[in-house]
Write a protein that holds these residues in place. Structure first.
Motif, PDB file in Angstrom:
ATOM      1  N   GLY A 288       0.789  -1.233   0.000  1.00 53.29           N
ATOM      2  CA  GLY A 288       0.000   0.000   0.000  1.00 53.29           C
ATOM      3  C   GLY A 288       0.813   1.271   0.000  1.00 53.29           C
ATOM      4  N   GLY A 289       2.107   1.191   0.346  1.00 58.68           N
ATOM      5  CA  GLY A 289       2.934   2.386   0.381  1.00 58.68           C
ATOM      6  C   GLY A 289       3.914   2.490  -0.766  1.00 58.68           C
ATOM      7  N   LEU A 290       3.690   1.712  -1.842  1.00 62.09           N
ATOM      8  CA  LEU A 290       4.573   1.802  -3.006  1.00 62.09           C
ATOM      9  C   LEU A 290       4.676   3.233  -3.511  1.00 62.09           C
ATOM     10  N   VAL A 291       3.568   3.950  -3.455  1.00 59.99           N
ATOM     11  CA  VAL A 291       3.573   5.382  -3.750  1.00 59.99           C
ATOM     12  C   VAL A 291       3.320   6.085  -2.422  1.00 59.99           C
ATOM     13  N   PRO A 292       4.227   6.890  -1.892  1.00 56.17           N
ATOM     14  CA  PRO A 292       5.423   7.430  -2.555  1.00 56.17           C
ATOM     15  C   PRO A 292       6.738   6.792  -2.123  1.00 56.17           C
TER      16      PRO A 292
END
Length: 523
Positions: free
Chosen positions: A412-416
């Protein structure tokens, strides 16, 4: 974020679900302790009290972070973990838990000031000594690589690194998940120990990895920095006057070769190597706020307030090797543990939600809940579709009085954050686990980390999308143990895992007993 980062993260995630159960090849097991032979060494005092010298304070800090603190005698077991009748083995216990008791983390220190000659040092826990790797003040060079440098120069900079193959020899690709969680465990332990010693401390998970690894003389495919911790005040006598040498001048000086180092992992652990390589940065990077979790829904059960100081559990924390008695606990100690575990640490991602299985807790109906830290309440999620029976039937999960479940989204935190998200999230899990374990010990209860995902738990909590239960902290009353441990030195240790004061404290906070604590201590 690049396609390579996404591919590396999504390619690793399936390997992080459960351990690899292949037989252990003893010929591949590396040395337990890293040592640099032939370098200058500084012996550290074994004991410390308030007002002692900076060297004594530093010794107490390191010993209670990753030193050897007790001897543990326990029955012999075979390679499958089955007890061998009539045999006893002894090992040296450490103050913080580690997957399989393998302890892959190493500690490097940059010191300077009036009390200590400026140098880069490595902590040798086997001899409770510091090994000098390079002269010169490295503190300014290291803090310049942090995303959020401290506002004032630190007295000491500590870098915790992971030797990948140290525990991957047993767990293979799954070992990286344990190592990233252990980075959080040791970060929480460092803050608790520093609190007890009165040393202000800051945790840093965002930094220029490649440059930090180069400054420490590491082989990044075998060992890499995971956490940087800055300490202020008495840890090394305060900052030195003037600025130290620059990064470029220091990194050009060679670091001695260690003895019996771990091998690189590119060929042995391709998924781990790809994920870690994709997570590295050359600059400090940015740290936008973590993903927000929706406000917990469901009817609240307001919890009593029982402030717990994690530092009070340092000497009492043990993992009960024989599981738990089927006894209940009070709602007040559970409330204190939940609040401590969910608080996180400044500098961490704080991106996990805390769920709880209350199985035998006074005043709380048995069921699954989500902890609401704002209201300090449990939100009933019993309306969610679930069937927890397969999980609760497993020993020791079903024996615990309560189970804390950190929940997060591995992608879920691939971006950013890119591929680094995995490290940040799992470190967050480790912080919650250790703060909860220390708080449990402080209120007279036992706690045990149960690593690995349980799909039944994730499904039973009604989680959506890629949200998952990332670990579990079992809490309860320990069964009489078949082990015996004794402190190596008298300071800050108890001869037994559960002392008489610990028993009284547990009873005072609402533990209802269905049997004795047992008369032999816990490992």
């Amino acid at each position: 974020m690049t396609l390579e980062a996404r591919s590396a993260l999504t390619g690793y995630v399936p390997h992080g679900h459960v351990p690899d159960r292949r037989p252990l090849d003893l010929r591949e097991v590396p040395a337990r302790h890293k040592v640099y032979p032939g370098v200058p060494r500084i012996g550290l005092p074994w004991e410390s009290t308030v007002g002692d010298s900076p060297l004594s304070v530093l010794g107490a800090f390191l010993r209670n972070l990753c030193g050897l603190t007790r001897m543990v005698w326990m029955p012999g077991v075979d390679l499958q973990g089955n007890r061998i009748s009539g045999t006893v083995k002894a090992h040296l216990g450490r103050p913080a838990p580690s997957g399989g008791g393998l302890h892959p983390m190493e500690a490097y220190l940059a010191v300077g000031g009036p009390a200590m000659e400026p140098a880069l040092l490595h902590y040798d826990p086997a001899h409770h000594a510091l090994e000098q790797l390079r002269r010169g003040d490295h503190r300014e060079a290291l803090t310049g690589l942090l995303h959020a440098p401290p506002p004032t120069p630190p007295a000491l900079v500590l870098v915790l690194t992971s030797r990948f193959w140290r525990n991957a020899v047993k767990y293979r690709e799954f070992g990286y998940r344990l190592q990233t969680q252990e980075a959080g465990v040791l970060a929480a332990q460092a803050v608790a120990v520093a609190d007890r010693l009165g040393v202000p401390t800051e945790v840093h998970l965002n930094f220029a990895d490649r440059r930090v690894n180069a400054l420490l003389g590491l082989t990044p495919s075998a060992e890499a920095a995971m956490v940087v911790i800055t300490l202020h005040g008495a840890a090394s006598g305060g900052p030195a006057a003037g600025s130290g040498p620059g990064y470029d001048g220091l990194v050009q000086q060679a670091v001695p070769e260690p003895l019996f180092d771990v091998p690189p992992i590119r060929d042995r652990l391709p998924a781990t190597a790809a994920l870690h390589e994709a997570s590295l940065t050359t600059g400090p990077g940015t740290s936008p706020g973590p993903p927000r979790h929706p406000h917990p829904l469901g009817e609240p059960i307001t919890l009593p307030r029982l402030p717990v100081r994690s530092a009070d559990g340092i000497d009492l924390r043990r993992s009960p090797p024989d599981g738990f008695l089927p006894d209940g606990i009070g709602d007040a100690p559970l409330a204190g543990v939940l609040e401590a575990a969910a608080a996180g640490l400044p500098g961490a991602a704080c991106a996990t939600a805390m769920y709880c299985l209350a199985l035998r807790v006074d005043g709380i109906p048995a069921g699954a809940y989500r902890y609401d830290p704002v209201e300090h309440a449990l939100r009933d999620i019993r309306s969610a579709p679930r069937d927890l029976a397969p999980v609760l039937s497993h020993t020791p999960v079903g024996e615990a009085a309560a189970v804390l479940l950190p929940v997060g989204d591995p992608v879920g935190g691939l971006v950013p954050f890119g591929a680094r998200w995995y490290r940040l999230l799992q470190a967050d899990v480790g912080i919650a686990l250790q703060r909860g374990a220390l708080a449990a010990a402080a209120v007279g209860l036992a706690a045990r980390i149960h690593s690995g995902e349980a799909p039944e738990l994730t499904a039973g909590l009604g989680l959506d999308g890629t949200q998952a239960v990332l670990s579990a902290l079992l809490i309860g009353v320990p069964r009489a143990a078949s082990t015996w441990d004794h402190p190596i030195a008298a300071h800050g240790a108890r001869a037994q895992g559960r002392s008489e004061p610990g028993r009284a404290q547990g009873a005072a906070h609402g533990r209802r007993s269905g049997g004795p604590w047992g008369h032999t201590p816990n490992a």
